[in-house]
Design a protein around this motif. Structure first.
Motif, PDB file in Angstrom:
ATOM      1  N   UNK A   1       0.846  -1.202   0.000  1.00  0.00           N
ATOM      2  CA  UNK A   1       0.000   0.000   0.000  1.00  0.00           C
ATOM      3  C   UNK A   1       0.881   1.251   0.000  1.00  0.00           C
ATOM      4  N   UNK A   2       0.434   2.262  -0.734  1.00  0.00           N
ATOM      5  CA  UNK A   2       1.188   3.522  -0.760  1.00  0.00           C
ATOM      6  C   UNK A   2       1.214   4.194   0.617  1.00  0.00           C
ATOM      7  N   UNK A   3       0.310   3.780   1.496  1.00  0.00           N
ATOM      8  CA  UNK A   3       0.270   4.356   2.844  1.00  0.00           C
ATOM      9  C   UNK A   3       1.539   4.023   3.639  1.00  0.00           C
ATOM     10  N   UNK A   4       2.305   3.048   3.154  1.00  0.00           N
ATOM     11  CA  UNK A   4       3.510   2.647   3.877  1.00  0.00           C
ATOM     12  C   UNK A   4       4.457   3.845   4.080  1.00  0.00           C
ATOM     13  N   UNK A   5       4.395   4.826   3.160  1.00  0.00           N
ATOM     14  CA  UNK A   5       5.319   5.973   3.285  1.00  0.00           C
ATOM     15  C   UNK A   5       4.914   6.913   4.424  1.00  0.00           C
ATOM     16  N   UNK A   6       3.782   6.632   5.073  1.00  0.00           N
ATOM     17  CA  UNK A   6       3.378   7.459   6.230  1.00  0.00           C
ATOM     18  C   UNK A   6       3.882   6.876   7.545  1.00  0.00           C
ATOM     19  N   UNK A   7       4.576   5.742   7.470  1.00  0.00           N
ATOM     20  CA  UNK A   7       5.107   5.112   8.683  1.00  0.00           C
ATOM     21  C   UNK A   7       6.484   5.734   8.982  1.00  0.00           C
ATOM     22  N   UNK A   8       6.539   6.573  10.023  1.00  0.00           N
ATOM     23  CA  UNK A   8       7.742   7.369  10.293  1.00  0.00           C
ATOM     24  C   UNK A   8       8.972   6.497  10.560  1.00  0.00           C
ATOM     25  N   UNK A   9       8.766   5.410  11.321  1.00  0.00           N
ATOM     26  CA  UNK A   9       9.912   4.551  11.680  1.00  0.00           C
ATOM     27  C   UNK A   9      10.502   3.879  10.426  1.00  0.00           C
ATOM     28  N   UNK A  10       9.584   3.351   9.600  1.00  0.00           N
ATOM     29  CA  UNK A  10      10.001   2.684   8.358  1.00  0.00           C
ATOM     30  C   UNK A  10      10.693   3.679   7.429  1.00  0.00           C
ATOM     31  N   UNK A  11      10.177   4.894   7.375  1.00  0.00           N
ATOM     32  CA  UNK A  11      10.753   5.921   6.508  1.00  0.00           C
ATOM     33  C   UNK A  11      12.164   6.289   6.951  1.00  0.00           C
ATOM     34  N   UNK A  12      12.366   6.282   8.275  1.00  0.00           N
ATOM     35  CA  UNK A  12      13.700   6.628   8.770  1.00  0.00           C
ATOM     36  C   UNK A  12      14.706   5.553   8.345  1.00  0.00           C
ATOM     37  N   UNK A  13      14.291   4.296   8.539  1.00  0.00           N
ATOM     38  CA  UNK A  13      15.171   3.173   8.140  1.00  0.00           C
ATOM     39  C   UNK A  13      15.434   3.208   6.640  1.00  0.00           C
ATOM     40  N   UNK A  14      14.357   3.401   5.857  1.00  0.00           N
ATOM     41  CA  UNK A  14      14.508   3.420   4.389  1.00  0.00           C
ATOM     42  C   UNK A  14      15.410   4.583   3.980  1.00  0.00           C
ATOM     43  N   UNK A  15      15.243   5.731   4.645  1.00  0.00           N
ATOM     44  CA  UNK A  15      16.041   6.912   4.311  1.00  0.00           C
ATOM     45  C   UNK A  15      17.536   6.635   4.487  1.00  0.00           C
ATOM     46  N   UNK A  16      17.898   5.935   5.582  1.00  0.00           N
ATOM     47  CA  UNK A  16      19.325   5.631   5.830  1.00  0.00           C
ATOM     48  C   UNK A  16      19.849   4.682   4.750  1.00  0.00           C
ATOM     49  N   UNK A  17      19.011   3.689   4.389  1.00  0.00           N
ATOM     50  CA  UNK A  17      19.433   2.719   3.377  1.00  0.00           C
ATOM     51  C   UNK A  17      19.584   3.398   2.007  1.00  0.00           C
ATOM     52  N   UNK A  18      18.667   4.305   1.695  1.00  0.00           N
ATOM     53  CA  UNK A  18      18.754   5.022   0.404  1.00  0.00           C
ATOM     54  C   UNK A  18      20.058   5.826   0.351  1.00  0.00           C
ATOM     55  N   UNK A  19      20.370   6.504   1.458  1.00  0.00           N
ATOM     56  CA  UNK A  19      21.608   7.294   1.523  1.00  0.00           C
ATOM     57  C   UNK A  19      22.830   6.398   1.299  1.00  0.00           C
ATOM     58  N   UNK A  20      22.792   5.230   1.944  1.00  0.00           N
ATOM     59  CA  UNK A  20      23.935   4.299   1.823  1.00  0.00           C
ATOM     60  C   UNK A  20      24.082   3.821   0.362  1.00  0.00           C
ATOM     61  N   UNK A  21      22.953   3.480  -0.261  1.00  0.00           N
ATOM     62  CA  UNK A  21      23.009   2.988  -1.640  1.00  0.00           C
ATOM     63  C   UNK A  21      23.461   4.085  -2.600  1.00  0.00           C
ATOM     64  N   UNK A  22      22.962   5.315  -2.383  1.00  0.00           N
ATOM     65  CA  UNK A  22      23.356   6.443  -3.255  1.00  0.00           C
ATOM     66  C   UNK A  22      24.872   6.648  -3.214  1.00  0.00           C
ATOM     67  N   UNK A  23      25.449   6.449  -2.010  1.00  0.00           N
ATOM     68  CA  UNK A  23      26.886   6.716  -1.840  1.00  0.00           C
ATOM     69  C   UNK A  23      27.742   5.542  -2.321  1.00  0.00           C
ATOM     70  N   UNK A  24      27.096   4.376  -2.546  1.00  0.00           N
ATOM     71  CA  UNK A  24      27.891   3.167  -2.826  1.00  0.00           C
ATOM     72  C   UNK A  24      28.462   3.140  -4.245  1.00  0.00           C
TER      73      UNK A  24
END
Ligand code: SF4
Length: 352
Positions: free
Chosen positions: A302-325
């Protein structure tokens, strides 16, 4: 023991799989791994009938038996009509429970069968043909070496529809890359509006790491699209499709990012466009987070998943790591997650 081939459509999971040919008579498409390096052959009718007899010894044949049969492998209509009639007749004799017989076929092969032959097959019980058109754009079809022209697709599709056999056309968002994206969406809609198939099944492209397309990407000759760009392409396609009584299906294939864009074009087209708009209106970080989550856990998310603050924080860190890789690290990682869902390549090379 009876033979079975490597692939069948997802909705034929419960069907009796009857292998009438081995592999693909074309086998040159740059998008499709499962038959690469394998030789095509027709199977003698007696051998196929023997397989059916052996299946009848193992599976229930009357009440509780399979209600459908799928003729494998990639293009069963290359078999002569008389032979196919004999095979379908034998399936129905041994399995009175079977009500539907379906198969894959290439556009050129559908075009070669006369309407009379298709009608005879329908009368014998062939109820649906699944065909991978991928695109209505001549440039895209040439790029992926599909071996069909837009005219083959149109003529073959119209032939099947006028015979009364149900037609399921498979299309592939993303397959033209950035260069042909718009042309791909518009030309695909144009042909589908003329064929008016019963089903339009969406199969978002994933690139196998050993495929020639991967080489083109590394040479800069093919620009793969991001998930957000593919969603925009699907939106454009939906905008150009007529409101016809056809099912537009993203929900039966987990490589489609928005599996919820699924419904009938005459009833749900606006709602499906609204679903793509919901995704496209997210900010880039939320779009990436949704891609990462859906690609990591393929299925209906569900697109509502992006409203989950905890999940978004984890995803945000992973996105940053992948962008830098690596350069374009996030999109590379998404492509590699998607490639995991492809059927395996039978050998360790992909012949050109
Ligand atoms: S996409 Fe279809 S026609 Fe092309 S190689 Fe694969 S099975 Fe054959």
């Amino acid at each position: 023991m009876f033979e079975q081939g490597a692939i069948r459509p997802p909705n034929e999971a419960g069907s009796l799989l009857v292998r009438v040919t081995r592999n693909c008579p074309w086998n040159r498409c740059r998008i499709c791994p499962p038959f690469k390096g394998l030789k095509f052959s027709l199977r003698p009718v007696e051998e196929v009938k023997k397989d059916i007899d052996e299946m009848a010894a193992v599976y229930p044949t009357g009440s509780g038996g399979p209600e459908s049969a799928f003729l494998q492998d990639a293009d069963s209509l290359v078999v002569s009509t008389d032979k196919l009639l004999e095979i379908i007749g034998h399936i129905r004799k041994r399995f009175p429970s079977v009500r539907r017989v379906t198969t894959y076929a290439r556009a050129k092969t559908m075009k070669r069968k006369s309407i009379e032959d298709l009608k005879r097959l329908k009368a014998a019980g062939l109820t649906r043909i699944h065909s991978g058109m991928e695109s209505g754009s001549a440039s895209v079809l040439a790029l992926i070496r599909k071996g069909n022209t837009p005219d083959d697709i149109l003529s073959g599709g119209l032939q099947v529809v006028s015979s009364g056999i149900s037609l399921s056309e498979y299309i592939m968002p993303g397959v033209g890359g950035r260069r042909y994206s718009e042309e791909h969406a518009r030309e695909t809609a144009k042909i589908l509006n003329r064929i008016r198939p019963d089903f339009i099944r969406v199969r978002t492209m994933a690139v196998h790491p050993l495929s020639p397309l991967e080489r083109l990407i590394s040479e800069g000759a093919f620009e793969p699209m991001t998930d957000a760009e593919v969603v925009a392409e699907i939106r454009l396609l939906l905008e150009h499709l007529d409101e016809m009584p056809a099912h537009f299906r993203c929900g039966d294939f987990s490589l489609n990012l928005l599996m919820q864009a699924d419904g009938r074009l005459d009833r749900d087209r606006r709602a499906m466009i609204a679903e793509t708009d919901r995704f496209l209106s997210l900010d880039p970080l939320r779009q990436k987070a949704f891609s990462l989550i859906q690609r990591s856990y393929p299925g209906m998310v569900s697109l509502d998943v992006v409203n989950d603050a905890e999940l978004m924080e984890e995803a945000g860190m992973e996105i940053e790591r992948l962008e830098a890789s690596a350069p374009d690290g996030f999109n590379r990682a998404i492509r590699s997650l998607m490639a995991r869902q492809l059927p395996p390549l039978p050998s360790d090379t992909w012949p050109e």
